[in-house]
Design an enzyme around this catalytic site. Structure first.
Site, short mmCIF file in Angstrom:
data_model
loop_
_atom_site.label_atom_id
_atom_site.label_comp_id
_atom_site.label_asym_id
_atom_site.label_seq_id
_atom_site.Cartn_x
_atom_site.Cartn_y
_atom_site.Cartn_z
N THR A 89 16.89 -22.94 17.31
CA THR A 89 17.26 -23.17 15.92
C THR A 89 16.59 -22.11 15.06
O THR A 89 15.48 -21.68 15.37
CB THR A 89 16.84 -24.56 15.43
OG1 THR A 89 16.99 -24.61 14.00
CG2 THR A 89 15.40 -24.91 15.76
N GLY A 90 17.25 -21.71 13.99
CA GLY A 90 16.64 -20.70 13.13
C GLY A 90 17.66 -19.66 12.71
O GLY A 90 18.86 -19.93 12.72
N THR B 67 19.67 -27.57 12.36
CA THR B 67 20.49 -27.57 13.59
C THR B 67 19.87 -28.56 14.58
O THR B 67 18.67 -28.78 14.55
CB THR B 67 20.45 -26.15 14.20
OG1 THR B 67 21.23 -25.31 13.37
CG2 THR B 67 20.97 -26.10 15.61
N GLY C 242 27.03 -18.33 14.47
CA GLY C 242 25.60 -18.16 14.75
C GLY C 242 25.30 -18.13 16.24
O GLY C 242 26.18 -17.90 17.08
N ASP C 243 24.04 -18.38 16.55
CA ASP C 243 23.58 -18.29 17.95
C ASP C 243 23.87 -19.55 18.76
O ASP C 243 23.98 -19.48 19.98
CB ASP C 243 22.06 -18.04 17.98
CG ASP C 243 21.30 -19.14 17.25
OD1 ASP C 243 21.77 -19.60 16.18
OD2 ASP C 243 20.26 -19.57 17.76
N GLY D 83 20.04 -17.37 13.13
CA GLY D 83 20.85 -17.14 14.32
C GLY D 83 21.03 -15.68 14.72
O GLY D 83 21.03 -15.34 15.90
N ARG E 165 31.59 -16.36 9.90
CA ARG E 165 30.34 -16.07 10.63
C ARG E 165 30.05 -17.13 11.71
O ARG E 165 30.19 -18.33 11.50
CB ARG E 165 29.20 -16.04 9.62
CG ARG E 165 27.81 -15.80 10.21
CD ARG E 165 27.04 -17.08 10.39
NE ARG E 165 25.64 -16.82 10.74
CZ ARG E 165 24.85 -17.74 11.25
NH1 ARG E 165 25.27 -18.96 11.47
NH2 ARG E 165 23.59 -17.45 11.54
N1 ASP Z 1 20.70 -21.18 14.30
C1 ASP Z 1 21.67 -21.69 13.39
C2 ASP Z 1 22.63 -20.58 13.03
O1 ASP Z 1 22.20 -19.47 12.81
C3 ASP Z 1 21.08 -22.24 12.15
C4 ASP Z 1 20.02 -23.29 12.36
O2 ASP Z 1 19.32 -23.31 13.35
O3 ASP Z 1 19.90 -24.14 11.50
O4 ASP Z 1 23.80 -20.84 12.90
#
Ligand code: ASP
Length: 341
Positions: A260-261, A210, A240-241, A263, A238
């Protein structure tokens, strides 16, 4: 000593103190743009020197683009847009061109922007045809009366705003397609009763990728933006965050944050807003506030990282994965880019 002499000496002392204090402040580096290109299992031994160079070059280009905006007196929102567009247009990152695939073999994009100056925000979720999702998020913030648009409606809105619309095939990349196939294979092998095992897309595609940017402009205003394809093999629409204000993206007059991570954990911990609240109500410095929030996510079982930049140009980039593509640029144009811990 007479009163007048004492007064003069005190005055000299105060002047001297003032001078040292200004020199101290001048010596402190002030960062104006901070970016990330995703956190995850990024292992040096598995990365070729060529690919590593490509990442570092793209991060540098993104920082330079945003910095030029800031230097030219543009706003922090414009700087965030400039940096994110560079990364969205590159297949290296899980945003725009390089977005990961859903279980159904689609690329479903999310993005958000927040302007710290007036706390206006815009985001889009689950879109398939908008070339630069960050531009659509900015259009939502600036040209609509809403904060969050999703799916077809968001695409219709982007079209009306004259944003570039592409054939969904534009987002197809071989690497991401292979990751989806691997995730699906693993899914077949998985014991459906295994309760606490991580989703399979985490096992195969831990380089989430991300992208995000926080910027501080010459007027002292902060902005934060995030753009993503989400997580490989995601299902059922779905989200994400990243597009959720206060989870993956947030900015106010004190701090800008992009995450990022995994979510789901950033949503449940309202990560970005928590950092801002720690600064606002508890007077914590940006580093402490950001690190505490990542520690909390780790305790909950999640992983990832974030970038946070405060109004004085101090920043933090904590992450609990083996790497995070990241970089920062000072007001003098000095660039730092890094990948590993
Ligand atoms: N945070 C993002 C999500 O959960 C994924 C990512 O950071 O790569 O959609």
């Amino acid at each position: 000593m007479s009163h007048t002499k004492l007064y003069l000496n005190m005055k000299k002392l105060a002047l001297l103190f003032g001078l040292f204090f200004s020199l101290f402040l001048m010596a402190q580096k002030k960062y104006v743009v901070v970016i990330h290109g995703g956190a995850g299992t990024i292992i040096r031994e598995k990365m070729s020197p060529e690919l590593e160079e490509e990442y570092l070059e793209k991060l540098t280009e993104a920082l330079q683009k945003a910095y030029t905006e800031i230097k030219n007196g543009k706003t922090s929102v414009e700087a965030v847009e400039a940096a994110i567009v560079v990364m969205e247009d590159s297949p290296l990152f899980n945003a725009g061109k390089g977005a990961v695939f859903t279980h159904d073999g689609k690329n479903e994009l999310d993005a958000a922007i927040m302007n710290g100056k007036d706390k206006k925000a815009g985001s889009i979720a689950g879109v398939h045809t908008i070339k630069n999702p960050i531009k659509a998020a900015i259009a939502v913030m600036e040209k609509s009366e809403h904060v969050m648009l999703s799916g077809n409606g968001a695409e219709q809105f982007a079209k009306l705003q004259g944003l570039e619309i592409v054939n969904p095939k534009y987002f197809w990349t071989e690497n991401r397609w292979k990751s989806l196939q691997k995730a699906k294979e693993l899914e077949k092998l998985k014991n459906p009763k295994a309760e606490d095992s991580k989703p399979d897309y985490f096992i195969v595609d831990q380089k989430f990728g991300t992208v995000g940017c926080v910027a501080l402009d010459q007027f002292g205003n902060l902005a934060a933006g995030t753009s993503t394809g989400g997580m490989t093999n995601k299902k059922y629409g779905r989200i994400g965050d990243a597009p959720i204000i206060g989870a993956g993206t947030y900015a106010d007059e004190n701090v800008g944050i992009s995450a990022t991570g995994w979510g789901e954990f950033f949503i449940r911990s309202t990560a970005a807003r928590t950092i801002a609240a720690k600064i606002q109500y508890l007077n914590k410095d940006v580093k402490t506030a950001a690190e505490e929030t990542i520690d909390e996510i780790e305790k909950m079982g999640g992983d990832g990282g974030l970038i946070a930049l405060d109004k004085n140009g101090n920043f933090a980039m904590p992450f609990n994965t083996s790497g995070m593509y990241r970089g920062a640029i000072t007001e003098d144009g000095e660039i730092e880019v890094e990948i590993y811990k």
